[in-house]
Motif scaffolding. Structure first.
Motif, PDB file in Angstrom:
ATOM      1  N   LEU A  94     -10.519  17.965   5.342  1.00  0.00           N
ATOM      2  CA  LEU A  94     -11.254  18.948   4.838  1.00  0.00           C
ATOM      3  C   LEU A  94     -11.876  18.714   3.288  1.00  0.00           C
ATOM      4  O   LEU A  94     -13.003  18.688   2.899  1.00  0.00           O
ATOM      5  N   ALA A  95     -10.881  18.030   2.794  1.00  0.00           N
ATOM      6  CA  ALA A  95     -11.173  17.835   1.258  1.00  0.00           C
ATOM      7  C   ALA A  95     -11.662  16.134   1.118  1.00  0.00           C
ATOM      8  O   ALA A  95     -11.713  15.863  -0.048  1.00  0.00           O
ATOM      9  N   SER A  96     -11.806  15.591   2.353  1.00  0.00           N
ATOM     10  CA  SER A  96     -12.286  14.391   2.117  1.00  0.00           C
ATOM     11  C   SER A  96     -11.312  13.155   1.384  1.00  0.00           C
ATOM     12  O   SER A  96     -11.761  12.348   0.783  1.00  0.00           O
ATOM     13  N   ALA A  97     -10.065  13.760   1.561  1.00  0.00           N
ATOM     14  CA  ALA A  97      -9.047  12.801   0.969  1.00  0.00           C
ATOM     15  C   ALA A  97      -8.601  11.546   1.922  1.00  0.00           C
ATOM     16  O   ALA A  97      -8.818  11.753   3.224  1.00  0.00           O
ATOM     17  N   ARG A  98      -8.057  10.392   1.499  1.00  0.00           N
ATOM     18  CA  ARG A  98      -7.997   9.730   2.356  1.00  0.00           C
ATOM     19  C   ARG A  98      -6.397   9.803   2.871  1.00  0.00           C
ATOM     20  O   ARG A  98      -5.380   9.988   2.198  1.00  0.00           O
ATOM     21  N   VAL A  99      -6.173   9.556   4.189  1.00  0.00           N
ATOM     22  CA  VAL A  99      -5.047   9.993   4.839  1.00  0.00           C
ATOM     23  C   VAL A  99      -4.289   8.676   5.703  1.00  0.00           C
ATOM     24  O   VAL A  99      -4.942   7.957   5.984  1.00  0.00           O
ATOM     25  N   GLU A 100      -3.107   8.346   5.058  1.00  0.00           N
ATOM     26  CA  GLU A 100      -2.380   7.398   5.840  1.00  0.00           C
ATOM     27  C   GLU A 100      -1.206   7.903   6.568  1.00  0.00           C
ATOM     28  O   GLU A 100      -0.567   8.431   6.177  1.00  0.00           O
ATOM     29  N   SER A 101      -1.094   7.260   7.872  1.00  0.00           N
ATOM     30  CA  SER A 101      -0.222   7.702   8.948  1.00  0.00           C
ATOM     31  C   SER A 101       0.929   7.057   8.643  1.00  0.00           C
ATOM     32  O   SER A 101       0.886   5.696   8.729  1.00  0.00           O
ATOM     33  N   LEU A 102       2.157   7.423   8.473  1.00  0.00           N
ATOM     34  CA  LEU A 102       3.264   6.663   8.454  1.00  0.00           C
ATOM     35  C   LEU A 102       4.163   6.874   9.770  1.00  0.00           C
ATOM     36  O   LEU A 102       4.624   8.004  10.232  1.00  0.00           O
ATOM     37  N   SER A 103       3.840   5.667  10.548  1.00  0.00           N
ATOM     38  CA  SER A 103       4.299   5.803  11.732  1.00  0.00           C
ATOM     39  C   SER A 103       5.492   4.759  12.133  1.00  0.00           C
ATOM     40  O   SER A 103       6.015   4.511  13.111  1.00  0.00           O
ATOM     41  N   GLY A 104       5.739   4.172  10.945  1.00  0.00           N
ATOM     42  CA  GLY A 104       6.689   2.973  11.200  1.00  0.00           C
ATOM     43  C   GLY A 104       7.568   2.737   9.728  1.00  0.00           C
ATOM     44  O   GLY A 104       7.962   3.885   9.174  1.00  0.00           O
ATOM     45  N   ALA A 122       8.265   2.523   5.797  1.00  0.00           N
ATOM     46  CA  ALA A 122       7.450   2.731   4.524  1.00  0.00           C
ATOM     47  C   ALA A 122       7.260   1.554   3.769  1.00  0.00           C
ATOM     48  O   ALA A 122       6.246   1.580   2.863  1.00  0.00           O
ATOM     49  N   GLY A 123       7.961   0.514   3.631  1.00  0.00           N
ATOM     50  CA  GLY A 123       7.635  -0.534   2.734  1.00  0.00           C
ATOM     51  C   GLY A 123       6.688  -1.346   3.423  1.00  0.00           C
ATOM     52  O   GLY A 123       5.961  -1.610   2.371  1.00  0.00           O
ATOM     53  N   TRP A 124       6.376  -1.501   4.496  1.00  0.00           N
ATOM     54  CA  TRP A 124       5.117  -2.006   5.174  1.00  0.00           C
ATOM     55  C   TRP A 124       4.063  -1.203   4.843  1.00  0.00           C
ATOM     56  O   TRP A 124       3.133  -1.789   4.224  1.00  0.00           O
ATOM     57  N   LEU A 125       4.005  -0.035   4.776  1.00  0.00           N
ATOM     58  CA  LEU A 125       2.599   0.743   4.405  1.00  0.00           C
ATOM     59  C   LEU A 125       2.496   0.477   3.041  1.00  0.00           C
ATOM     60  O   LEU A 125       1.252   0.310   2.472  1.00  0.00           O
ATOM     61  N   TRP A 126       3.583   0.532   2.050  1.00  0.00           N
ATOM     62  CA  TRP A 126       3.289   0.337   0.728  1.00  0.00           C
ATOM     63  C   TRP A 126       2.728  -1.205   0.445  1.00  0.00           C
ATOM     64  O   TRP A 126       1.558  -1.141  -0.293  1.00  0.00           O
ATOM     65  N   ILE A 127       3.201  -2.177   1.140  1.00  0.00           N
ATOM     66  CA  ILE A 127       2.855  -3.390   0.547  1.00  0.00           C
ATOM     67  C   ILE A 127       1.365  -3.598   1.429  1.00  0.00           C
ATOM     68  O   ILE A 127       0.555  -4.318   0.544  1.00  0.00           O
ATOM     69  N   GLU A 128       1.191  -3.422   2.635  1.00  0.00           N
ATOM     70  CA  GLU A 128      -0.395  -3.462   3.114  1.00  0.00           C
ATOM     71  C   GLU A 128      -1.298  -2.632   2.787  1.00  0.00           C
ATOM     72  O   GLU A 128      -2.514  -3.093   2.750  1.00  0.00           O
ATOM     73  N   ARG A 129      -1.043  -1.266   2.278  1.00  0.00           N
ATOM     74  CA  ARG A 129      -2.282  -0.388   2.173  1.00  0.00           C
ATOM     75  C   ARG A 129      -2.226   0.271   0.814  1.00  0.00           C
ATOM     76  O   ARG A 129      -3.087   0.601   0.330  1.00  0.00           O
ATOM     77  N   LEU A 130      -1.087   0.597   0.226  1.00  0.00           N
ATOM     78  CA  LEU A 130      -0.728   1.482  -0.735  1.00  0.00           C
ATOM     79  C   LEU A 130      -0.768   0.776  -2.296  1.00  0.00           C
ATOM     80  O   LEU A 130      -1.172   1.286  -3.187  1.00  0.00           O
ATOM     81  N   SER A 131      -0.221  -0.497  -2.387  1.00  0.00           N
ATOM     82  CA  SER A 131       0.183  -1.082  -3.478  1.00  0.00           C
ATOM     83  C   SER A 131      -1.063  -1.356  -4.425  1.00  0.00           C
ATOM     84  O   SER A 131      -1.088  -1.115  -5.567  1.00  0.00           O
ATOM     85  N   LYS A 132      -2.079  -1.705  -3.513  1.00  0.00           N
ATOM     86  CA  LYS A 132      -3.297  -2.234  -4.366  1.00  0.00           C
ATOM     87  C   LYS A 132      -4.087  -1.164  -4.928  1.00  0.00           C
ATOM     88  O   LYS A 132      -4.341  -1.055  -6.000  1.00  0.00           O
ATOM     89  N   GLU A 133      -4.136  -0.077  -4.343  1.00  0.00           N
ATOM     90  CA  GLU A 133      -4.709   1.413  -4.876  1.00  0.00           C
ATOM     91  C   GLU A 133      -3.724   1.942  -6.039  1.00  0.00           C
ATOM     92  O   GLU A 133      -4.252   2.363  -6.916  1.00  0.00           O
ATOM     93  N   ALA A 134      -2.573   1.842  -5.756  1.00  0.00           N
ATOM     94  CA  ALA A 134      -1.486   2.217  -6.626  1.00  0.00           C
ATOM     95  C   ALA A 134      -1.574   1.691  -8.052  1.00  0.00           C
ATOM     96  O   ALA A 134      -1.201   2.296  -8.959  1.00  0.00           O
ATOM     97  N   MET A 135      -2.028   0.683  -8.123  1.00  0.00           N
ATOM     98  CA  MET A 135      -2.306  -0.133  -9.328  1.00  0.00           C
ATOM     99  C   MET A 135      -3.349   0.572 -10.360  1.00  0.00           C
ATOM    100  O   MET A 135      -2.873   0.347 -11.477  1.00  0.00           O
ATOM    101  N   SER A 136      -3.980   1.289  -9.792  1.00  0.00           N
ATOM    102  CA  SER A 136      -4.956   1.733 -10.588  1.00  0.00           C
ATOM    103  C   SER A 136      -4.306   2.948 -11.169  1.00  0.00           C
ATOM    104  O   SER A 136      -3.765   3.709 -10.874  1.00  0.00           O
ATOM    105  N   SER A 137      -4.580   3.116 -12.587  1.00  0.00           N
ATOM    106  CA  SER A 137      -3.628   4.070 -13.593  1.00  0.00           C
ATOM    107  C   SER A 137      -4.188   5.473 -13.014  1.00  0.00           C
ATOM    108  O   SER A 137      -3.400   6.395 -13.366  1.00  0.00           O
ATOM    109  N   SER A 138      -5.307   5.777 -12.328  1.00  0.00           N
ATOM    110  CA  SER A 138      -5.847   7.061 -12.085  1.00  0.00           C
ATOM    111  C   SER A 138      -5.510   7.529 -10.813  1.00  0.00           C
ATOM    112  O   SER A 138      -5.769   8.495 -10.452  1.00  0.00           O
ATOM    113  N   HIS A 139      -5.139   6.669  -9.829  1.00  0.00           N
ATOM    114  CA  HIS A 139      -4.901   6.793  -8.380  1.00  0.00           C
ATOM    115  C   HIS A 139      -3.741   7.549  -8.181  1.00  0.00           C
ATOM    116  O   HIS A 139      -2.384   6.907  -8.807  1.00  0.00           O
TER     117      HIS A 139
END
Length: 123
Positions: A51-61, A63-80
């Motif tokens: 409802l708030a138009s936030a990005r949702v990542e499903s953790l179905s396996g 967590a390390g893979w999710l970080w490397i493949e999807r979260l780490s690049k965006e997390a590098m941004s200081s405002s994210h």
């Protein structure tokens, strides 16, 4: 409304979850939510995040893979910021990976079924 669900909603409201409002909409757009859909509390989180138009990542396996493949690049941004509702072990893995790039983990609420509501923010 059951006591467990009520307690969750109260805790979620106090923790900065992306509730619909003018002020929260801007903050929610910079946040990614990691949700373990196997947890009973996840339905409420998914509904609110969408409802708030936030990005949702499903953790179905893994967590390390999710970080490397999807979260780490965006997390590098200081405002994210990254928030989540996962099992404690997955939250621990993500908080350790986030700490490697200067993010600080905050655990907002623990549940009886080994679930935890948490955030990772630069700070």
């Amino acid at each position: 409304m059951s006591t467990t669900r009520r307690a969750f909603l109260i805790a979620a409201g106090a923790s900065g979850l992306p509730w619909i409002s003018v002020g929260a909409a801007a903050r929610a757009s910079t946040r990614t939510w990691v949700i373990d859909a196997a947890l009973p509390q996840s339905r409420v989180m998914l509904r609110r995040a969408r409802l708030a138009s936030a990005r949702v990542e499903s953790l179905s396996g893994d967590a390390g893979w999710l970080w490397i493949e999807r979260l780490s690049k965006e997390a590098m941004s200081s405002s994210h910021a990254i928030g989540g509702l996962t099992r404690f072990a997955d939250a621990f893995v993500l908080s350790q990976l986030g700490a490697d790039i200067g993010m600080r983990a905050t655990h907002h609420r623990a549940f009886v079924d080994d679930a935890v509501l948490w955030t990772l923010e630069h700070g």
